[in-house]
Design a protein around this motif. Structure first.
Motif, PDB file in Angstrom:
ATOM      1  N   MET A   1       5.159  71.606   3.486  1.00 57.33           N
ATOM      2  CA  MET A   1       4.851  70.420   2.588  1.00 57.33           C
ATOM      3  C   MET A   1       5.907  68.370   3.219  1.00 57.33           C
ATOM      4  N   LYS A   2       5.157  67.814   3.627  1.00 53.47           N
ATOM      5  CA  LYS A   2       5.780  66.409   3.553  1.00 53.47           C
ATOM      6  C   LYS A   2       5.057  65.241   2.895  1.00 53.47           C
ATOM      7  N   LEU A   3       5.843  65.038   2.652  1.00 55.97           N
ATOM      8  CA  LEU A   3       4.962  63.339   1.735  1.00 55.97           C
ATOM      9  C   LEU A   3       5.550  62.037   2.606  1.00 55.97           C
ATOM     10  N   ASN A   4       4.224  61.556   1.584  1.00 63.40           N
ATOM     11  CA  ASN A   4       3.115  59.848   3.119  1.00 63.40           C
ATOM     12  C   ASN A   4       4.556  59.512   2.996  1.00 63.40           C
ATOM     13  N   THR A   5       5.157  58.680   3.925  1.00 61.27           N
ATOM     14  CA  THR A   5       6.282  58.130   3.155  1.00 61.27           C
ATOM     15  C   THR A   5       6.608  56.556   3.967  1.00 61.27           C
ATOM     16  N   ILE A   6       6.714  55.570   3.601  1.00 64.29           N
ATOM     17  CA  ILE A   6       6.769  54.142   3.952  1.00 64.29           C
ATOM     18  C   ILE A   6       7.533  53.573   3.866  1.00 64.29           C
ATOM     19  N   VAL A   7       8.459  52.517   4.803  1.00 67.02           N
ATOM     20  CA  VAL A   7       9.431  51.657   4.479  1.00 67.02           C
ATOM     21  C   VAL A   7       8.909  50.117   4.506  1.00 67.02           C
ATOM     22  N   VAL A   8       9.616  49.176   3.044  1.00 68.09           N
ATOM     23  CA  VAL A   8       9.203  48.297   3.040  1.00 68.09           C
ATOM     24  C   VAL A   8      11.102  47.259   3.322  1.00 68.09           C
ATOM     25  N   ASP A   9      10.691  46.635   4.101  1.00 62.44           N
ATOM     26  CA  ASP A   9      11.974  45.851   4.200  1.00 62.44           C
ATOM     27  C   ASP A   9      11.801  44.379   5.394  1.00 62.44           C
ATOM     28  N   ASP A  10      12.553  43.027   5.400  1.00 59.25           N
ATOM     29  CA  ASP A  10      12.026  42.520   6.008  1.00 59.25           C
ATOM     30  C   ASP A  10      12.609  42.517   6.696  1.00 59.25           C
ATOM     31  N   SER A  11      13.676  42.811   7.451  1.00 59.09           N
ATOM     32  CA  SER A  11      15.001  43.094   8.248  1.00 59.09           C
ATOM     33  C   SER A  11      14.486  44.282   9.273  1.00 59.09           C
ATOM     34  N   SER A  12      14.430  43.875  10.809  1.00 52.74           N
ATOM     35  CA  SER A  12      13.406  45.035  11.526  1.00 52.74           C
ATOM     36  C   SER A  12      14.686  45.909  12.024  1.00 52.74           C
ATOM     37  N   ILE A  13      15.496  46.043  11.959  1.00 54.09           N
ATOM     38  CA  ILE A  13      17.382  46.728  11.953  1.00 54.09           C
ATOM     39  C   ILE A  13      16.528  47.575  10.815  1.00 54.09           C
ATOM     40  N   GLN A  14      16.841  47.774   9.800  1.00 49.55           N
ATOM     41  CA  GLN A  14      17.486  48.091   8.801  1.00 49.55           C
ATOM     42  C   GLN A  14      15.478  49.300   8.574  1.00 49.55           C
ATOM     43  N   VAL A 115      11.970  65.562  -3.434  1.00 53.09           N
ATOM     44  CA  VAL A 115      11.022  65.987  -2.833  1.00 53.09           C
ATOM     45  C   VAL A 115      10.845  67.371  -3.966  1.00 53.09           C
ATOM     46  N   GLU A 116      12.185  67.355  -4.488  1.00 53.70           N
ATOM     47  CA  GLU A 116      11.824  67.973  -6.040  1.00 53.70           C
ATOM     48  C   GLU A 116      11.564  67.827  -7.280  1.00 53.70           C
ATOM     49  N   MET A 117      11.183  66.268  -7.516  1.00 53.70           N
ATOM     50  CA  MET A 117      10.736  65.590  -8.069  1.00 53.70           C
ATOM     51  C   MET A 117       9.030  65.699  -7.920  1.00 53.70           C
ATOM     52  N   TYR A 118       8.515  65.689  -6.565  1.00 59.36           N
ATOM     53  CA  TYR A 118       7.136  65.773  -6.285  1.00 59.36           C
ATOM     54  C   TYR A 118       7.226  67.561  -6.754  1.00 59.36           C
ATOM     55  N   GLN A 119       7.593  68.975  -6.011  1.00 54.98           N
ATOM     56  CA  GLN A 119       7.508  69.301  -6.533  1.00 54.98           C
ATOM     57  C   GLN A 119       7.216  69.892  -7.385  1.00 54.98           C
ATOM     58  N   LEU A 120       7.552  70.001  -9.062  1.00 53.38           N
ATOM     59  CA  LEU A 120       8.034  69.955 -10.469  1.00 53.38           C
ATOM     60  C   LEU A 120       6.460  69.056 -10.448  1.00 53.38           C
ATOM     61  N   LYS A 121       6.240  67.504 -10.214  1.00 51.61           N
ATOM     62  CA  LYS A 121       5.487  67.205 -10.674  1.00 51.61           C
ATOM     63  C   LYS A 121       3.572  68.044 -10.286  1.00 51.61           C
ATOM     64  N   HIS A 122       4.012  68.143  -9.061  1.00 58.62           N
ATOM     65  CA  HIS A 122       3.113  68.969  -8.290  1.00 58.62           C
ATOM     66  C   HIS A 122       2.934  70.211  -8.973  1.00 58.62           C
ATOM     67  N   GLU A 123       3.757  71.353  -9.274  1.00 58.00           N
ATOM     68  CA  GLU A 123       3.840  72.268  -9.814  1.00 58.00           C
ATOM     69  C   GLU A 123       3.490  72.094 -10.942  1.00 58.00           C
ATOM     70  N   ASN A 124       3.118  71.552 -12.339  1.00 57.24           N
ATOM     71  CA  ASN A 124       3.053  70.995 -13.828  1.00 57.24           C
ATOM     72  C   ASN A 124       1.844  70.836 -13.649  1.00 57.24           C
ATOM     73  N   HIS A 125       0.992  69.922 -12.482  1.00 55.48           N
ATOM     74  CA  HIS A 125      -0.388  69.797 -12.653  1.00 55.48           C
ATOM     75  C   HIS A 125      -0.873  71.377 -12.079  1.00 55.48           C
ATOM     76  N   ILE A 126      -0.852  71.856 -11.673  1.00 53.26           N
ATOM     77  CA  ILE A 126      -1.420  72.736 -10.687  1.00 53.26           C
ATOM     78  C   ILE A 126      -1.697  73.905 -12.472  1.00 53.26           C
ATOM     79  N   ASP A 127      -0.154  74.356 -12.603  1.00 52.56           N
ATOM     80  CA  ASP A 127      -0.027  75.137 -14.304  1.00 52.56           C
ATOM     81  C   ASP A 127      -0.856  75.008 -15.286  1.00 52.56           C
ATOM     82  N   GLU A 128      -1.139  73.510 -15.004  1.00 55.15           N
ATOM     83  CA  GLU A 128      -2.233  72.976 -16.620  1.00 55.15           C
ATOM     84  C   GLU A 128      -3.205  72.786 -16.178  1.00 55.15           C
ATOM     85  N   GLN A 129      -4.158  73.196 -15.097  1.00 49.57           N
ATOM     86  CA  GLN A 129      -5.657  73.664 -14.538  1.00 49.57           C
ATOM     87  C   GLN A 129      -5.327  74.524 -14.785  1.00 49.57           C
ATOM     88  N   GLY A 130      -4.091  75.879 -14.618  1.00 50.64           N
ATOM     89  CA  GLY A 130      -3.863  77.646 -14.584  1.00 50.64           C
ATOM     90  C   GLY A 130      -4.392  78.232 -13.331  1.00 50.64           C
TER      91      GLY A 130
END
Length: 232
Positions: A1-14, A115-130
């Motif tokens: 599992m990989k979370l699609n991630t973006i960075v938003v920062d006006d500093s190029s170094i950051q 990651v833990e929050m994503y998994q928890l939300k994903h699991e709850n969604h699946i469980d609700e669908q049975g």
């Protein structure tokens, strides 16, 4: 599992620093980095974004302004040089608050929370669908939610279905049980193991790790398995 991630920062170094940390993390996939909130908002509107590393202080539109303009908000990890923003950051249900300069150990801890929050939300969604399967264990029929399965392991004439709740011993072959599982979520990585791809925490050329347990990879299909893990 990989979370699609973006960075938003006006500093190029950051942005370069955080992008490097993201590229090195097994559970993150960098889908973009942006120097301003307008570019980021356009990307979020047209792509799936699971996690944002978001600077608060930016010219014209702040990180808070960006979030106020989003109907659906991804998970947020704020990054800033000022600790004064911490209280307000958590008003936006932020996963975490990183203060510059960012340390790798602190970064990893923040990602673990996301990651833990994503998994928890994903699991709850699946469980609700049975989404579940019925297994027969110890002369009883048991409903097992697919999202709770960590891996399946061969055990003589039986198989062990290992979940977050308990381990069930089932009279079945690996092939027969594999046919009952979603093919896009479960992978046979060894003659004796089937894993839930959503639960993989890290992996290398010899094993995958799920909930602290190391599970071996098949030597014969190692390259094929690693390719699937890298792109999941």
């Amino acid at each position: 599992m990989k979370l699609n991630t973006i960075v938003v920062d006006d500093s190029s170094i950051q942005r370069i620093t955080i992008a490097k940390l993201i590229s090195e993390h097994p559970n993150l996939k960098l889908s973009g980095d942006f120097s301003n909130a307008l570019e980021a908002k356009s990307h979020i509107s047209n792509n799936q974004v699971d996690l944002i590393f978001l600077d608060i202080e930016m010219p014209h539109i702040t990180g808070f302004d960006l979030l106020d303009g989003l109907k659906i908000k991804p998970q947020i990890i704020f990054i800033t040089s000022k600790a004064d923003y911490a209280v307000k950051a958590f008003d936006y249900s932020a996963v975490d608050f990183l203060q510059k300069p960012i340390k790798k150990e602190r970064f990893i801890l923040s990602v673990k929370k996301a990651v833990e929050m994503y998994q928890l939300k994903h699991e709850n969604h699946i469980d609700e669908q049975g989404a579940h399967i019925i297994i027969k264990s110890n002369l009883k029929k048991i409903k097992v939610f697919i999202s709770r399965i960590k891996w399946v392991e061969a055990f003589g004439d039986y198989i062990k279905v290992v979940t977050y709740d308990e381990t069930h011993l089932v009279l079945s072959t690996m092939k027969a049980f594999e046919s009952e599982l979603p093919k896009d979520q479960f992978l046979r990585i060894h003659k004796s193991y089937i894993i839930n791809l959503d639960k993989v925490e890290r992996f290398n050329s010899k094993f995958v790790e799920i909930d602290g347990e190391k599970i071996p990879l098949s030597r014969n299909k190692k390259e094929e398995i690693i390719t699937i893990l890298e792109n999941y």
